[in-house]
Motif scaffolding. Structure first.
Motif, PDB file in Angstrom:
ATOM      1  N   ASN A  86       0.912  -1.025   0.050  1.00  0.00           N
ATOM      2  CA  ASN A  86      -0.103  -0.123   0.038  1.00  0.00           C
ATOM      3  C   ASN A  86       0.823   1.215   0.054  1.00  0.00           C
ATOM      4  O   ASN A  86       1.426   1.473   1.169  1.00  0.00           O
ATOM      5  CB  ASN A  86      -0.844  -0.066   1.277  1.00  0.00           C
ATOM      6  N   VAL A  87       1.289   1.894  -1.286  1.00  0.00           N
ATOM      7  CA  VAL A  87       2.044   2.906  -1.312  1.00  0.00           C
ATOM      8  C   VAL A  87       1.286   4.303  -0.838  1.00  0.00           C
ATOM      9  O   VAL A  87       0.298   4.778  -1.537  1.00  0.00           O
ATOM     10  CB  VAL A  87       2.625   3.110  -2.878  1.00  0.00           C
ATOM     11  N   VAL A  88       1.757   4.803   0.016  1.00  0.00           N
ATOM     12  CA  VAL A  88       1.510   6.223   0.387  1.00  0.00           C
ATOM     13  C   VAL A  88       2.002   7.268  -0.292  1.00  0.00           C
ATOM     14  O   VAL A  88       1.204   8.259  -0.562  1.00  0.00           O
ATOM     15  CB  VAL A  88       1.212   6.432   1.995  1.00  0.00           C
ATOM     16  N   TYR A  89       3.222   7.150  -0.469  1.00  0.00           N
ATOM     17  CA  TYR A  89       4.043   8.345  -1.447  1.00  0.00           C
ATOM     18  C   TYR A  89       5.220   7.411  -2.209  1.00  0.00           C
ATOM     19  O   TYR A  89       5.881   6.654  -1.303  1.00  0.00           O
ATOM     20  CB  TYR A  89       4.450   9.346  -0.360  1.00  0.00           C
ATOM     21  N   GLU A  90       5.581   8.188  -3.380  1.00  0.00           N
ATOM     22  CA  GLU A  90       6.672   7.340  -3.912  1.00  0.00           C
ATOM     23  C   GLU A  90       7.364   8.468  -4.772  1.00  0.00           C
ATOM     24  O   GLU A  90       6.479   9.101  -5.377  1.00  0.00           O
ATOM     25  CB  GLU A  90       6.056   6.267  -4.907  1.00  0.00           C
ATOM     26  N   ASP A  91       8.433   8.638  -4.799  1.00  0.00           N
ATOM     27  CA  ASP A  91       9.276   9.278  -5.898  1.00  0.00           C
ATOM     28  C   ASP A  91      10.432   8.607  -6.357  1.00  0.00           C
ATOM     29  O   ASP A  91      10.637   7.227  -6.067  1.00  0.00           O
ATOM     30  CB  ASP A  91       9.669  10.753  -5.436  1.00  0.00           C
ATOM     31  N   ALA A  92      11.512   9.130  -6.782  1.00  0.00           N
ATOM     32  CA  ALA A  92      12.713   8.517  -7.512  1.00  0.00           C
ATOM     33  C   ALA A  92      13.407   8.030  -6.435  1.00  0.00           C
ATOM     34  O   ALA A  92      14.276   6.990  -6.711  1.00  0.00           O
ATOM     35  CB  ALA A  92      13.559   9.344  -8.373  1.00  0.00           C
ATOM     36  N   HIS A  93      13.429   8.425  -5.337  1.00  0.00           N
ATOM     37  CA  HIS A  93      14.413   8.139  -4.112  1.00  0.00           C
ATOM     38  C   HIS A  93      13.883   7.426  -3.002  1.00  0.00           C
ATOM     39  O   HIS A  93      14.318   6.528  -2.349  1.00  0.00           O
ATOM     40  CB  HIS A  93      15.081   9.604  -3.560  1.00  0.00           C
ATOM     41  N   ILE A  94      12.523   7.631  -2.795  1.00  0.00           N
ATOM     42  CA  ILE A  94      11.814   7.021  -1.421  1.00  0.00           C
ATOM     43  C   ILE A  94      10.676   6.266  -1.618  1.00  0.00           C
ATOM     44  O   ILE A  94       9.772   6.853  -2.705  1.00  0.00           O
ATOM     45  CB  ILE A  94      11.807   8.080  -0.504  1.00  0.00           C
ATOM     46  N   LEU A  95      10.097   5.432  -0.576  1.00  0.00           N
ATOM     47  CA  LEU A  95       8.831   4.933  -0.680  1.00  0.00           C
ATOM     48  C   LEU A  95       8.339   5.213   0.447  1.00  0.00           C
ATOM     49  O   LEU A  95       8.832   4.942   1.492  1.00  0.00           O
ATOM     50  CB  LEU A  95       8.804   3.444  -1.094  1.00  0.00           C
ATOM     51  N   LEU A  96       7.088   5.593   0.773  1.00  0.00           N
ATOM     52  CA  LEU A  96       6.328   5.468   2.066  1.00  0.00           C
ATOM     53  C   LEU A  96       5.248   4.489   1.869  1.00  0.00           C
ATOM     54  O   LEU A  96       4.316   4.688   1.129  1.00  0.00           O
ATOM     55  CB  LEU A  96       5.794   7.013   2.554  1.00  0.00           C
ATOM     56  N   LEU A  97       5.401   3.572   2.898  1.00  0.00           N
ATOM     57  CA  LEU A  97       4.391   2.492   2.726  1.00  0.00           C
ATOM     58  C   LEU A  97       3.668   2.513   3.930  1.00  0.00           C
ATOM     59  O   LEU A  97       3.809   2.696   5.030  1.00  0.00           O
ATOM     60  CB  LEU A  97       5.093   1.119   2.612  1.00  0.00           C
ATOM     61  N   ASN A  98       2.246   1.690   3.716  1.00  0.00           N
ATOM     62  CA  ASN A  98       1.248   1.606   4.821  1.00  0.00           C
ATOM     63  C   ASN A  98       1.188  -0.062   5.196  1.00  0.00           C
ATOM     64  O   ASN A  98       0.607  -0.547   4.348  1.00  0.00           O
ATOM     65  CB  ASN A  98      -0.056   2.055   4.678  1.00  0.00           C
ATOM     66  N   LYS A  99       2.025  -0.542   6.588  1.00  0.00           N
ATOM     67  CA  LYS A  99       2.146  -1.726   6.484  1.00  0.00           C
ATOM     68  C   LYS A  99       0.742  -2.305   7.399  1.00  0.00           C
ATOM     69  O   LYS A  99       0.599  -1.669   8.118  1.00  0.00           O
ATOM     70  CB  LYS A  99       3.556  -2.051   7.512  1.00  0.00           C
ATOM     71  N   PRO A 100       0.448  -3.440   6.942  1.00  0.00           N
ATOM     72  CA  PRO A 100      -1.008  -3.827   7.612  1.00  0.00           C
ATOM     73  C   PRO A 100      -0.364  -4.574   8.888  1.00  0.00           C
ATOM     74  O   PRO A 100       0.804  -5.083   8.977  1.00  0.00           O
ATOM     75  CB  PRO A 100      -1.459  -4.942   6.823  1.00  0.00           C
TER      76      PRO A 100
END
Length: 300
Positions: A86-100
């Protein structure tokens, strides 16, 4: 010549052990000889000491005959995992994920958020598993298996190094939303004390005074009640295992559903009501290539 990047899970590993791990089929005599003959570089510096400690993001170059690598085909357990994140935010350098809740943050053998993230990036063709220069995108921090919410990951080695530094220096603030069995009498403050592992089980012990083996922990909180329950926003000022759960339990306000820390069984769910719900990027020093994140707030 082969070139590698040291992963976060390999931080602190000795150079000789790293070579044995990466090239399990290579005779130890070849490893010793390559070090003795100065055929190994770490960050451009020739190394002869196999006891040299490696750090995340270190670049290793091995000037060894390709014939010795012929049978060394790398495969990873996560290549078989579903690319479900579940990707909350993504760009060329980082990912912010919502872990269940219920999913491990990291593992080298089991289903995990980090493994699924790598499978996701492999599907997008943003990650390679062969070639002379391999970096595996990695999580920058972890949350408990049964805690849900935001986890930050880096797609490249430089981002991983920068974000690791920012987390250590408290320039990325972490906030959690807690549902409590009872609301604290003091509605706002800091829960501080010392925490250590309970020798009788898997939980942590919290105490106001230092005891052998304990480490200091601090949690800033604001609490309130409404028709839906008793709530608290908790900000980690230190990052200890089960810090929020043990701290609130110690003041008679365990997290709802957290039976391990004294809460009553909750018929709705089998784990603690705890969500890592907000990250604030507040850089006090140069963020380098990630300076664009300064001031950003991500919330679920």
């Amino acid at each position: 010549m082969k070139e590698f990047l040291v992963q976060k899970s390999e931080d602190g590993m000795r150079l000789q052990r790293y070579m044995e791990k990466v090239f399990s089929a290579m005779p130890q005599s070849v490893i010793y000889k390559s070090l003795r003959k100065k055929k190994v570089k770490v960050n451009g510096r020739r190394m002869t000491d196999g006891k040299h400690l490696l750090h995340t993001g270190d670049q290793i170059q091995m000037y060894i005959s390709d014939d010795l690598f012929a049978d060394q085909k790398e495969s990873y357990y996560w290549q078989q995992l579903p690319p479900d994140v579940n990707v909350v935010y993504e760009d060329a350098h980082i990912l912010l994920l919502n872990k269940p809740s219920g999913l491990l943050s990291q593992s080298e053998t089991e289903d995990s958020l980090e493994g699924r993230m790598r499978a996701y990036l492999l599907k997008k063709r943003e990650i390679a598993v062969d070639g002379p220069y391999i970096f595996l995108p990695s999580l920058c921090h972890r949350i408990d298996r049964n805690t849900e919410g935001l986890v930050l990951a880096a797609k490249d080695a430089q981002s991983l190094k920068i974000l690791g530094q920012k987390i250590r220096e408290k320039e990325i603030r972490k906030f959690y939303l807690c549902c409590l069995e009872h609301c604290p009498k003091v509605r706002e403050g800091i829960l501080s004390g010392y925490i250590k592992k309970d020798p009788r089980g898997q939980k942590m012990q919290f105490a106001k005074d230092k005891t052998p083996g304990s480490v200091y922990c601090e949690t800033r909180y604001k609490a309130w009640s409404d028709p839906d329950g008793n709530w608290a926003e908790a900000e980690l000022l230190t990052g200890r295992t089960h810090q929020i759960r043990a701290s609130f339990a110690a003041v008679g306000c365990p997290l709802k559903g957290d039976v391990k820390y004294g809460a009553k069984p909750d018929g709705k769910r089998e784990y603690q009501h705890l969500r890592a719900y907000k990250l604030i990027f507040s850089f006090a020093s140069d963020g380098g290539m990630l300076s664009y994140l300064d001031g950003r707030i991500f919330e679920i």
